[in-house]
Scaffold this motif. Structure first.
Motif, PDB file in Angstrom:
ATOM      1  N   GLY A 161       1.090  -1.558   0.387  1.00  0.00           N
ATOM      2  CA  GLY A 161       0.248   0.116  -0.399  1.00  0.00           C
ATOM      3  C   GLY A 161       0.840   1.713  -0.321  1.00  0.00           C
ATOM      4  N   ILE A 162       1.879   1.155   0.558  1.00  0.00           N
ATOM      5  CA  ILE A 162       2.430   2.066   0.347  1.00  0.00           C
ATOM      6  C   ILE A 162       4.074   2.112  -0.107  1.00  0.00           C
ATOM      7  N   ILE A 163       5.075   1.693   0.398  1.00  0.00           N
ATOM      8  CA  ILE A 163       6.231   1.209  -0.188  1.00  0.00           C
ATOM      9  C   ILE A 163       6.557   0.767  -1.986  1.00  0.00           C
ATOM     10  N   LEU A 164       5.345   0.044  -2.155  1.00  0.00           N
ATOM     11  CA  LEU A 164       6.402  -0.118  -3.397  1.00  0.00           C
ATOM     12  C   LEU A 164       5.575   0.548  -4.794  1.00  0.00           C
ATOM     13  N   ASN A 165       4.326   1.914  -3.779  1.00  0.00           N
ATOM     14  CA  ASN A 165       4.196   2.692  -4.780  1.00  0.00           C
ATOM     15  C   ASN A 165       5.445   3.754  -4.869  1.00  0.00           C
ATOM     16  N   THR A 166       6.376   4.179  -4.137  1.00  0.00           N
ATOM     17  CA  THR A 166       7.897   4.966  -4.067  1.00  0.00           C
ATOM     18  C   THR A 166       9.003   4.524  -4.657  1.00  0.00           C
ATOM     19  N   ARG A 167       9.215   3.397  -3.823  1.00  0.00           N
ATOM     20  CA  ARG A 167      10.491   2.999  -3.846  1.00  0.00           C
ATOM     21  C   ARG A 167      11.409   2.151  -4.959  1.00  0.00           C
ATOM     22  N   PRO A 168      10.305   1.241  -5.978  1.00  0.00           N
ATOM     23  CA  PRO A 168      11.393   0.679  -6.775  1.00  0.00           C
ATOM     24  C   PRO A 168      11.337   1.454  -7.578  1.00  0.00           C
ATOM     25  N   ALA A 169      10.960   3.457  -8.247  1.00  0.00           N
ATOM     26  CA  ALA A 169      11.672   3.874  -8.878  1.00  0.00           C
ATOM     27  C   ALA A 169      12.846   4.035  -8.697  1.00  0.00           C
ATOM     28  N   LYS A 170      13.203   5.136  -6.521  1.00  0.00           N
ATOM     29  CA  LYS A 170      14.087   5.424  -6.506  1.00  0.00           C
ATOM     30  C   LYS A 170      15.120   4.342  -6.762  1.00  0.00           C
ATOM     31  N   SER A 171      14.873   3.316  -5.916  1.00  0.00           N
ATOM     32  CA  SER A 171      15.760   1.735  -5.401  1.00  0.00           C
ATOM     33  C   SER A 171      16.548   1.895  -7.336  1.00  0.00           C
ATOM     34  N   ALA A 172      15.306   1.875  -8.122  1.00  0.00           N
ATOM     35  CA  ALA A 172      15.935   1.482  -9.992  1.00  0.00           C
ATOM     36  C   ALA A 172      16.726   2.465  -9.977  1.00  0.00           C
ATOM     37  N   GLU A 173      16.958   3.435  -9.591  1.00  0.00           N
ATOM     38  CA  GLU A 173      17.381   4.485 -10.557  1.00  0.00           C
ATOM     39  C   GLU A 173      19.282   4.480 -10.011  1.00  0.00           C
ATOM     40  N   ALA A 174      19.258   4.251  -8.329  1.00  0.00           N
ATOM     41  CA  ALA A 174      19.852   3.434  -8.164  1.00  0.00           C
ATOM     42  C   ALA A 174      21.116   2.723  -8.081  1.00  0.00           C
ATOM     43  N   TYR A 175      20.187   1.337  -8.189  1.00  0.00           N
ATOM     44  CA  TYR A 175      20.593   0.160  -8.875  1.00  0.00           C
ATOM     45  C   TYR A 175      21.492   0.332 -10.252  1.00  0.00           C
ATOM     46  N   LYS A 176      20.966   1.472 -11.683  1.00  0.00           N
ATOM     47  CA  LYS A 176      21.546   1.654 -12.749  1.00  0.00           C
ATOM     48  C   LYS A 176      22.887   1.703 -12.559  1.00  0.00           C
ATOM     49  N   THR A 177      23.205   2.949 -11.384  1.00  0.00           N
ATOM     50  CA  THR A 177      24.430   3.523 -10.987  1.00  0.00           C
ATOM     51  C   THR A 177      25.451   2.897 -10.144  1.00  0.00           C
ATOM     52  N   VAL A 178      24.979   1.666 -10.258  1.00  0.00           N
ATOM     53  CA  VAL A 178      26.069   0.000  -9.798  1.00  0.00           C
ATOM     54  C   VAL A 178      25.720  -0.595 -10.332  1.00  0.00           C
ATOM     55  N   TRP A 179      25.355  -0.950 -11.767  1.00  0.00           N
ATOM     56  CA  TRP A 179      24.644  -2.068 -12.270  1.00  0.00           C
ATOM     57  C   TRP A 179      26.379  -2.391 -13.272  1.00  0.00           C
ATOM     58  N   THR A 180      26.888  -3.741 -13.322  1.00  0.00           N
ATOM     59  CA  THR A 180      27.666  -3.962 -14.346  1.00  0.00           C
ATOM     60  C   THR A 180      27.072  -4.134 -15.987  1.00  0.00           C
ATOM     61  N   ASP A 181      27.992  -4.682 -16.396  1.00  0.00           N
ATOM     62  CA  ASP A 181      27.315  -4.938 -18.088  1.00  0.00           C
ATOM     63  C   ASP A 181      26.946  -6.478 -17.950  1.00  0.00           C
ATOM     64  N   GLU A 182      27.828  -6.695 -16.984  1.00  0.00           N
ATOM     65  CA  GLU A 182      27.607  -9.142 -15.940  1.00  0.00           C
ATOM     66  C   GLU A 182      26.590  -8.478 -15.436  1.00  0.00           C
ATOM     67  N   GLY A 183      25.832  -7.510 -14.550  1.00  0.00           N
ATOM     68  CA  GLY A 183      24.695  -7.748 -13.805  1.00  0.00           C
ATOM     69  C   GLY A 183      25.173  -7.016 -12.431  1.00  0.00           C
ATOM     70  N   SER A 184      23.828  -7.059 -11.497  1.00  0.00           N
ATOM     71  CA  SER A 184      23.917  -6.606 -10.346  1.00  0.00           C
ATOM     72  C   SER A 184      25.411  -7.118  -9.353  1.00  0.00           C
ATOM     73  N   PRO A 185      25.950  -6.052  -8.590  1.00  0.00           N
ATOM     74  CA  PRO A 185      27.654  -6.567  -8.481  1.00  0.00           C
ATOM     75  C   PRO A 185      27.454  -7.668  -7.073  1.00  0.00           C
ATOM     76  N   LEU A 186      26.321  -7.646  -6.786  1.00  0.00           N
ATOM     77  CA  LEU A 186      26.325  -8.849  -5.434  1.00  0.00           C
ATOM     78  C   LEU A 186      26.678 -10.316  -6.458  1.00  0.00           C
ATOM     79  N   VAL A 187      25.518 -10.311  -7.381  1.00  0.00           N
ATOM     80  CA  VAL A 187      25.297 -11.450  -8.468  1.00  0.00           C
ATOM     81  C   VAL A 187      26.909 -12.068  -8.799  1.00  0.00           C
ATOM     82  N   VAL A 188      27.609 -10.767  -9.233  1.00  0.00           N
ATOM     83  CA  VAL A 188      28.507 -11.039 -10.120  1.00  0.00           C
ATOM     84  C   VAL A 188      29.160 -11.751  -8.908  1.00  0.00           C
ATOM     85  N   ILE A 189      29.985 -10.799  -8.611  1.00  0.00           N
ATOM     86  CA  ILE A 189      30.474 -11.242  -7.044  1.00  0.00           C
ATOM     87  C   ILE A 189      30.454 -13.247  -5.806  1.00  0.00           C
TER      88      ILE A 189
END
Ligand SMILES: C=CC1=C(C)c2cc3[nH]c(cc4nc(cc5[nH]c(cc1n2)c(C)c5CCC(=O)O)C(CCC(=O)O)=C4C)c(C)c3C=C
Ligand SMILES: [Fe+2]
Ligand SMILES: [Fe+2]
Length: 344
Positions: free
Chosen positions: A49-77
């Protein structure tokens, strides 16, 4: 004769930086009752009802700044850790993520397909928390009972107090420290205070902060995340020969309106320059692999907060990631558990 295998389990990341994928990931993550521990209806109202209305867009922007060609740093590492470990052991090694893909179920399936019947499962978290170690074990047991009832799983416990890990972390930090720094900050992922109290049967953690942090391991703090974070810091700095006065402990990444364990990293970063700390080194030992919470929240946002507060030099110390000395620790901890199968 049983065939053994190893499953390394980390938190997991969205499958891409698209808002819909981040939303799907956050829904699975935050609807976990070990993470947001409200009754289902209140959790759903808050998350959906609350968090998923706004957070995904904000978090997606943040993920874009760390994402690599191979994918998410956490998974790649985590994949890199798997590959390096596989070269050192003669049993199959697979990975599974608590949220999103590759799932714990997919990881177990891959091992079973290779004939494995006894699995050592390694939750890659040095300290115990209900939102990390506990939910991984609970999920794996659920999957095992439903899909793989004849498979045995032996779980590696939190290792914040293991000498081999402390030596490894101390050496790694020492190697990466700048020549001059006024303080070394240990920033751990936070949890709501309520989670600390839930894991303390005697209520001591609630009544007496100092007792929670400083006392020896007793029933009340055996599973206390806050205690384990302070102990990690204490033993690492003792190993490094660094005085306590030159260190800071804080907790990052809080979410929502609940009270989380203090002091908060962002507030600390803004205020310490006024106390004379202008040159800061910072490390995040709740994470074994770099991820959104270290690469964006600390390295980028944290740096801005510190400089804004009047700081001059901010030095982020990367996680252990796939350093060889850390892979040796992973190998030792896995081998200990593999050998235990002979006795169960
Ligand atoms: C290291 C231990 C972790 C604890 C303890 C933990 C507790 C916890 N986390 C949230 C909410 C979020 N965490 C998010 C990201 C995230 N958290 C951890 C680890 C712990 N979390 C990691 C490794 C990551 C990074 C994942 C990645 O893909 O890189 C996020 C998602 C990102 C965001 O939107 O900011 C949320 C949300 C809660 C509520 C909680 C304890 C109750
Ligand atoms: Fe988190
Ligand atoms: Fe405690």
């Amino acid at each position: 004769m049983a065939n053994k295998g190893i499953l390394l389990v980390n938190l997991g990341s969205p499958k891409s930086t698209e808002v819909k994928d981040v939303k799907e990931y956050l829904d699975e993550f935050l609807m976990d009752e070990k993470v947001i521990d409200y009754r289902w209806i209140f959790r759903a109202l808050l998350v959906r009802g609350i968090i998923l209305n706004t957070r995904p867009a904000k978090s997606a922007e943040a993920y874009k700044t760390v994402w690599t060609d191979e994918g998410s740093p956490l998974v790649v590492i985590t994949e890199k850790i798997q590959k390096k470990l596989q070269k050192l052991v003669d049993v199959p090694v697979e990975i599974g993520m608590r949220y999103a893909q590759p799932s714990i179920e997919a990881g177990i399936q891959k091992l079973v397909d290779q004939g494995v019947t006894e699995i050592v499962l390694f939750p890659l978290y040095p300290q115990y928390a209900m939102s990390t170690t506990e939910t991984v074990i609970e999920k794996a047991e659920e999957v095992r009972k439903k899909k793989f009832p004849t498979v045995k799983i032996n779980y590696i416990q939190p290792f914040y107090d293991r000498e081999i890990y402390i030596n490894c972390l101390a050496e790694s930090i020492k190697e990466k420290l700048p020549e001059n720094f006024d303080a070394l900050q240990f920033s751990y992922h936070g949890v709501p205070e309520r989670h600390i109290y839930k894991t303390d049967p005697s209520n001591t953690c609630k009544i007496d902060d100092a007792n929670c942090i400083n006392s020896k391991i007793e029933a009340h703090n055996a599973r206390c995340y806050r205690h384990q974070c302070y102990k990690t810091t204490e033993t690492v700095i003792a190993k490094m020969g660094l005085p306590k006065e030159k260190t800071i402990v804080s907790f990052q990444s809080r979410l929502g309106k609940d009270k989380w364990i203090e002091p908060y990293t962002d507030e600390t970063l803004e205020t310490i320059p006024k106390k004379g700390i202008k040159n800061l080194a910072i490390v995040c030992p709740a994470f074994v692999s770099d991820c959104l919470e270290t690469l964006e929240e600390i390295s980028v946002e944290g740096k801005e907060q510190f400089l804004h507060g009047g700081g001059e030099n901010f030095h982020y110390i990367p996680c252990l990631n796939d350093e060889d000395r850390w892979i040796e620790v992973v190998k030792t901890l896995c081998e200990e558990k593999l050998n235990e199968f002979y006795f169960v």
